[in-house]
Design a protein around this motif. Structure first.
Motif, PDB file in Angstrom:
ATOM      1  N   ALA A 168       0.725  -1.150   0.005  1.00 59.70           N
ATOM      2  CA  ALA A 168      -0.049   0.099  -0.079  1.00 59.70           C
ATOM      3  C   ALA A 168       0.942   1.139  -0.167  1.00 59.70           C
ATOM      4  O   ALA A 168       0.551   2.261  -0.742  1.00 59.70           O
ATOM      5  CB  ALA A 168      -0.926  -0.144   1.257  1.00 59.70           C
ATOM      6  N   ARG A 169       2.107   1.308   0.825  1.00 60.34           N
ATOM      7  CA  ARG A 169       2.653   2.434   0.750  1.00 60.34           C
ATOM      8  C   ARG A 169       3.474   2.528  -0.505  1.00 60.34           C
ATOM      9  O   ARG A 169       3.667   3.684  -0.849  1.00 60.34           O
ATOM     10  CB  ARG A 169       3.691   2.294   2.083  1.00 60.34           C
ATOM     11  CG  ARG A 169       4.542   3.580   2.236  1.00 60.34           C
ATOM     12  CD  ARG A 169       3.925   4.784   2.502  1.00 60.34           C
ATOM     13  NE  ARG A 169       3.320   4.656   3.646  1.00 60.34           N
ATOM     14  CZ  ARG A 169       3.400   4.925   4.846  1.00 60.34           C
ATOM     15  NH1 ARG A 169       4.752   5.446   5.047  1.00 60.34           N
ATOM     16  NH2 ARG A 169       2.674   4.699   6.018  1.00 60.34           N
ATOM     17  N   ALA A 170       3.903   1.466  -0.799  1.00 66.71           N
ATOM     18  CA  ALA A 170       4.743   1.587  -2.294  1.00 66.71           C
ATOM     19  C   ALA A 170       3.817   2.225  -3.487  1.00 66.71           C
ATOM     20  O   ALA A 170       4.270   3.218  -4.163  1.00 66.71           O
ATOM     21  CB  ALA A 170       5.254   0.263  -2.697  1.00 66.71           C
ATOM     22  N   ASP A 183       9.007   6.572   3.343  1.00 64.49           N
ATOM     23  CA  ASP A 183       9.312   5.426   3.279  1.00 64.49           C
ATOM     24  C   ASP A 183       8.851   4.337   4.481  1.00 64.49           C
ATOM     25  O   ASP A 183       8.665   4.830   5.453  1.00 64.49           O
ATOM     26  CB  ASP A 183      11.172   5.301   3.246  1.00 64.49           C
ATOM     27  CG  ASP A 183      11.298   5.921   1.885  1.00 64.49           C
ATOM     28  OD1 ASP A 183      10.762   5.992   0.892  1.00 64.49           O
ATOM     29  OD2 ASP A 183      12.759   6.460   1.756  1.00 64.49           O
ATOM     30  N   LEU A 184       8.541   3.189   4.094  1.00 63.79           N
ATOM     31  CA  LEU A 184       8.127   2.217   5.113  1.00 63.79           C
ATOM     32  C   LEU A 184       8.933   0.863   4.793  1.00 63.79           C
ATOM     33  O   LEU A 184       8.842   0.289   3.749  1.00 63.79           O
ATOM     34  CB  LEU A 184       6.727   2.097   5.033  1.00 63.79           C
ATOM     35  CG  LEU A 184       6.081   1.140   6.237  1.00 63.79           C
ATOM     36  CD1 LEU A 184       6.062   1.793   7.396  1.00 63.79           C
ATOM     37  CD2 LEU A 184       4.421   1.044   5.825  1.00 63.79           C
ATOM     38  N   THR A 185       9.492  -0.068   5.892  1.00 65.93           N
ATOM     39  CA  THR A 185      10.173  -0.955   5.653  1.00 65.93           C
ATOM     40  C   THR A 185       9.431  -1.895   6.489  1.00 65.93           C
ATOM     41  O   THR A 185       8.389  -1.700   7.386  1.00 65.93           O
ATOM     42  CB  THR A 185      11.569  -0.886   6.297  1.00 65.93           C
ATOM     43  OG1 THR A 185      11.702  -0.654   7.755  1.00 65.93           O
ATOM     44  CG2 THR A 185      12.198   0.281   5.653  1.00 65.93           C
ATOM     45  N   MET A 186       9.865  -3.165   6.407  1.00 59.32           N
ATOM     46  CA  MET A 186       9.418  -4.291   7.088  1.00 59.32           C
ATOM     47  C   MET A 186       9.343  -4.085   8.438  1.00 59.32           C
ATOM     48  O   MET A 186       8.586  -4.365   9.519  1.00 59.32           O
ATOM     49  CB  MET A 186       9.886  -5.776   6.509  1.00 59.32           C
ATOM     50  CG  MET A 186       9.393  -6.956   7.402  1.00 59.32           C
ATOM     51  SD  MET A 186       7.614  -7.552   7.183  1.00 59.32           S
ATOM     52  CE  MET A 186       7.781  -8.169   5.494  1.00 59.32           C
ATOM     53  N   GLU A 187      10.587  -3.815   9.007  1.00 57.25           N
ATOM     54  CA  GLU A 187      10.918  -3.679  10.471  1.00 57.25           C
ATOM     55  C   GLU A 187      10.267  -2.697  11.025  1.00 57.25           C
ATOM     56  O   GLU A 187       9.565  -2.556  12.071  1.00 57.25           O
ATOM     57  CB  GLU A 187      12.568  -3.170  10.655  1.00 57.25           C
ATOM     58  CG  GLU A 187      12.872  -2.992  12.141  1.00 57.25           C
ATOM     59  CD  GLU A 187      12.653  -3.951  12.905  1.00 57.25           C
ATOM     60  OE1 GLU A 187      12.551  -3.727  14.060  1.00 57.25           O
ATOM     61  OE2 GLU A 187      12.580  -5.214  12.389  1.00 57.25           O
ATOM     62  N   ASP A 188       9.790  -1.250  10.221  1.00 50.77           N
ATOM     63  CA  ASP A 188       9.206  -0.398  10.700  1.00 50.77           C
ATOM     64  C   ASP A 188       7.694  -0.846  10.974  1.00 50.77           C
ATOM     65  O   ASP A 188       6.958  -0.384  12.137  1.00 50.77           O
ATOM     66  CB  ASP A 188       8.809   0.827   9.567  1.00 50.77           C
ATOM     67  CG  ASP A 188      10.179   1.525   9.103  1.00 50.77           C
ATOM     68  OD1 ASP A 188      10.917   1.641  10.230  1.00 50.77           O
ATOM     69  OD2 ASP A 188      10.136   2.202   8.112  1.00 50.77           O
ATOM     70  N   VAL A 189       7.229  -1.681  10.113  1.00 51.30           N
ATOM     71  CA  VAL A 189       5.685  -2.278  10.429  1.00 51.30           C
ATOM     72  C   VAL A 189       5.750  -3.211  11.507  1.00 51.30           C
ATOM     73  O   VAL A 189       4.834  -3.175  12.546  1.00 51.30           O
ATOM     74  CB  VAL A 189       5.207  -3.304   9.373  1.00 51.30           C
ATOM     75  CG1 VAL A 189       3.808  -3.618   9.645  1.00 51.30           C
ATOM     76  CG2 VAL A 189       5.163  -2.076   8.182  1.00 51.30           C
ATOM     77  N   LEU A 201       0.040  -0.581  14.650  1.00 52.44           N
ATOM     78  CA  LEU A 201      -0.294   0.493  14.078  1.00 52.44           C
ATOM     79  C   LEU A 201      -0.309   0.461  12.710  1.00 52.44           C
ATOM     80  O   LEU A 201      -1.044   1.096  12.220  1.00 52.44           O
ATOM     81  CB  LEU A 201       0.413   1.741  14.603  1.00 52.44           C
ATOM     82  CG  LEU A 201       0.165   3.073  14.321  1.00 52.44           C
ATOM     83  CD1 LEU A 201      -1.278   3.463  14.711  1.00 52.44           C
ATOM     84  CD2 LEU A 201       1.362   4.290  14.764  1.00 52.44           C
ATOM     85  N   ARG A 202       0.604   0.172  12.097  1.00 54.38           N
ATOM     86  CA  ARG A 202       0.835   0.068  10.592  1.00 54.38           C
ATOM     87  C   ARG A 202      -0.032  -0.916   9.863  1.00 54.38           C
ATOM     88  O   ARG A 202       0.075  -1.016   8.818  1.00 54.38           O
ATOM     89  CB  ARG A 202       2.534  -0.104  10.160  1.00 54.38           C
ATOM     90  CG  ARG A 202       3.247   0.922  10.596  1.00 54.38           C
ATOM     91  CD  ARG A 202       2.883   2.257   9.979  1.00 54.38           C
ATOM     92  NE  ARG A 202       3.744   3.627  10.396  1.00 54.38           N
ATOM     93  CZ  ARG A 202       3.416   4.770  10.105  1.00 54.38           C
ATOM     94  NH1 ARG A 202       2.392   5.066   9.593  1.00 54.38           N
ATOM     95  NH2 ARG A 202       4.134   5.731  10.598  1.00 54.38           N
ATOM     96  N   ASP A 203      -0.656  -1.940  10.708  1.00 52.00           N
ATOM     97  CA  ASP A 203      -1.501  -2.702  10.000  1.00 52.00           C
ATOM     98  C   ASP A 203      -2.898  -2.227  10.220  1.00 52.00           C
ATOM     99  O   ASP A 203      -3.777  -2.749   9.711  1.00 52.00           O
ATOM    100  CB  ASP A 203      -1.696  -3.988  11.022  1.00 52.00           C
ATOM    101  CG  ASP A 203      -0.377  -5.028  10.873  1.00 52.00           C
ATOM    102  OD1 ASP A 203      -0.194  -5.389   9.856  1.00 52.00           O
ATOM    103  OD2 ASP A 203       0.195  -5.243  11.861  1.00 52.00           O
ATOM    104  N   CYS A 204      -3.108  -0.896  10.826  1.00 49.31           N
ATOM    105  CA  CYS A 204      -4.530  -0.219  10.916  1.00 49.31           C
ATOM    106  C   CYS A 204      -4.455   0.951   9.829  1.00 49.31           C
ATOM    107  O   CYS A 204      -3.428   1.511   9.278  1.00 49.31           O
ATOM    108  CB  CYS A 204      -4.557   0.272  12.049  1.00 49.31           C
ATOM    109  SG  CYS A 204      -4.445  -0.925  13.613  1.00 49.31           S
ATOM    110  N   CYS A 205      -5.561   1.248   9.253  1.00 49.69           N
ATOM    111  CA  CYS A 205      -5.742   2.105   8.208  1.00 49.69           C
ATOM    112  C   CYS A 205      -5.628   3.726   8.807  1.00 49.69           C
ATOM    113  O   CYS A 205      -5.477   3.822  10.142  1.00 49.69           O
ATOM    114  CB  CYS A 205      -7.072   2.090   7.741  1.00 49.69           C
ATOM    115  SG  CYS A 205      -8.742   2.413   8.997  1.00 49.69           S
ATOM    116  N   LEU A 206      -5.604   4.703   8.210  1.00 48.86           N
ATOM    117  CA  LEU A 206      -5.550   5.951   8.631  1.00 48.86           C
ATOM    118  C   LEU A 206      -6.596   6.327   9.298  1.00 48.86           C
ATOM    119  O   LEU A 206      -7.816   5.797   9.134  1.00 48.86           O
ATOM    120  CB  LEU A 206      -5.017   7.025   7.349  1.00 48.86           C
ATOM    121  CG  LEU A 206      -3.890   6.548   6.489  1.00 48.86           C
ATOM    122  CD1 LEU A 206      -3.833   7.195   5.106  1.00 48.86           C
ATOM    123  CD2 LEU A 206      -2.533   6.670   7.296  1.00 48.86           C
TER     124      LEU A 206
END
Length: 383
Positions: A168-170, A183-189, A201-206
């Motif tokens: 989604a971020r890409a 930018d968003l990485t696997m580790e960020d998520v 938090l990154r599994d949840c919508c805005l």
């Protein structure tokens, strides 16, 4: 199933307004701005609108409130509210109304100021009786349960969920209108704050402001208007439950039925879809819907999204605008699936455009996996 609605209507105008943050405006204000944008896109005026289809989170009687705000007196209105899936379902209802001659120009619209309005909405009078004593945190609790069950039953991992957020971020990075483009990485998520296990938090919508509008009419008129029409090919709706605790199976949603009905009406199948727009309130949604809509076997959604398969350059483009995870999510997201589908079919999506897109599947999800709506749109070549 009868194919009588295939090609019975087309989207001829789309518009958005107030995406991200719209300080100083309320839900009706930005909804009206989106309506104006959609009508200008179609080359039509407010006076042409004689059918209205809407739902929202701020008005008890959204359709009635909208006609008063816009100053119109349509021949047909539909204020059915099934949550975020409402607008995908409205596309089929609008096609039926247009085919029946109940209206000539159908307007589907939504607006909300969930971010600058501090998430204010009409208090929910109806709550699941058997869940409230456990003090759930809606809607996250419901989706966390579905995700946990999918992981336990099929071996799905947090990395699989994260792949959905990364894709989604890409896509969002290719969309200048997206709210989150960093930018968003696997580790960020994986390392982001845990909201409800296993969802971070990154599994949840805005949580954003935003409004969208779609204008539909019959094909004979559509061909004479300003834009290339996006034809309605098929649709379906399905619901098994209101409360997540009453859901027959936490890993299988009613999308299995809504999708089958849409495919049957369109005379097409999963292999015929060029682009998908799936309601991604949470990362688990995309995995569930890819399975239930027939793009991979049940339980294999995690593996399916891995390796960037649904990201730019992957095998199946999903949520090309960045979705609810990175583009926008003003409480209800469904209308934006229709808008992005139309832009893809017109070839207007800029850097995120899918070459030669002829078919797009839109899927809306309502409440807590409670209602599912599927609509298939296509170019004139698909009729």
């Amino acid at each position: 199933m009868s194919n009588t609605l295939k090609g019975a209507a087309a989207i001829v105008g789309v518009g958005t307004a107030g995406l991200g943050e719209a300080p100083g405006f309320n839900a009706m204000d930005i909804q009206a701005l989106a309506v104006r944008a959609a009508l200008e896109d179609a080359g039509l005026s407010l006076a042409d609108v004689d059918g209205l289809f809407c739902a929202n989170m701020s008005h008890t009687f959204p359709a009635i409130s909208t006609i008063e705000y816009l100053g119109i007196a349509p021949r047909w209105i539909d204020g059915t509210n099934t949550g975020g899936s409402s607008f995908v379902a409205h596309a089929m209802s609008a096609a039926m109304a247009l085919q029946a001659g109940l209206c000539d120009v159908a307007l589907i619209c939504y607006g909300a100021t969930m971010r600058t309005g501090a998430g204010r909405m009409v208090p929910a009078a109806e709550q699941p009786t058997y869940e409230i004593p456990h003090q759930p945190r809606y809607p996250m609790t419901a989706y966390a349960m579905a995700a946990a069950r999918h992981m336990a039953q099929f071996g799905t991992t947090r990395e699989h969920l994260a792949e959905v957020a990364l894709a989604a971020r890409a896509w969002a990075q290719l969309n200048p209108d997206a709210f989150e483009r960093g930018d968003l990485t696997m580790e960020d998520v994986l390392s982001s704050r845990m909201v409800l296990e296993p969802l971070t938090l990154r599994d949840c919508c805005l949580l954003t402001d935003g409004a969208g509008a779609v204008v539909m009419t019959r094909p004979d008129r559509a061909r004479d208007l300003a834009q290339k029409p996006a034809y309605f090919l098929g649709g379906g709706v399905a619901s098994y439950n209101r409360a997540i605790s009453e859901m027959p199976d936490l890993t299988t949603t009613a999308a299995k039925d809504s999708g089958a009905r849409a495919y049957a009406m369109a005379g097409l199948g999963p292999a015929d879809m060029n682009v998908l727009q799936l309601y991604d309130a949470f990362t688990i949604n995309v995995i569930l819907f890819l399975e239930d809509l027939g793009f991979c076997p049940k339980g294999e959604g995690g593996a399916f999204v891995s390796g960037g398969h649904i990201a730019p350059g992957g095998g199946l483009p999903v949520n090309t605008n960045g979705g609810g995870l990175s583009f926008t999510h003003p409480g209800m997201y469904g209308i934006f699936t229709l808008i992005e589908a139309t832009r893809q079919l017109r070839g207007e999506a800029g850097a995120r455009q899918i070459p030669d897109a002829e078919t797009v599947l839109c899927h809306g999800n309502g409440i807590t996996l409670s209602h599912q709506a599927t609509a298939i749109l296509g170019s004139e070549n698909t009729l």
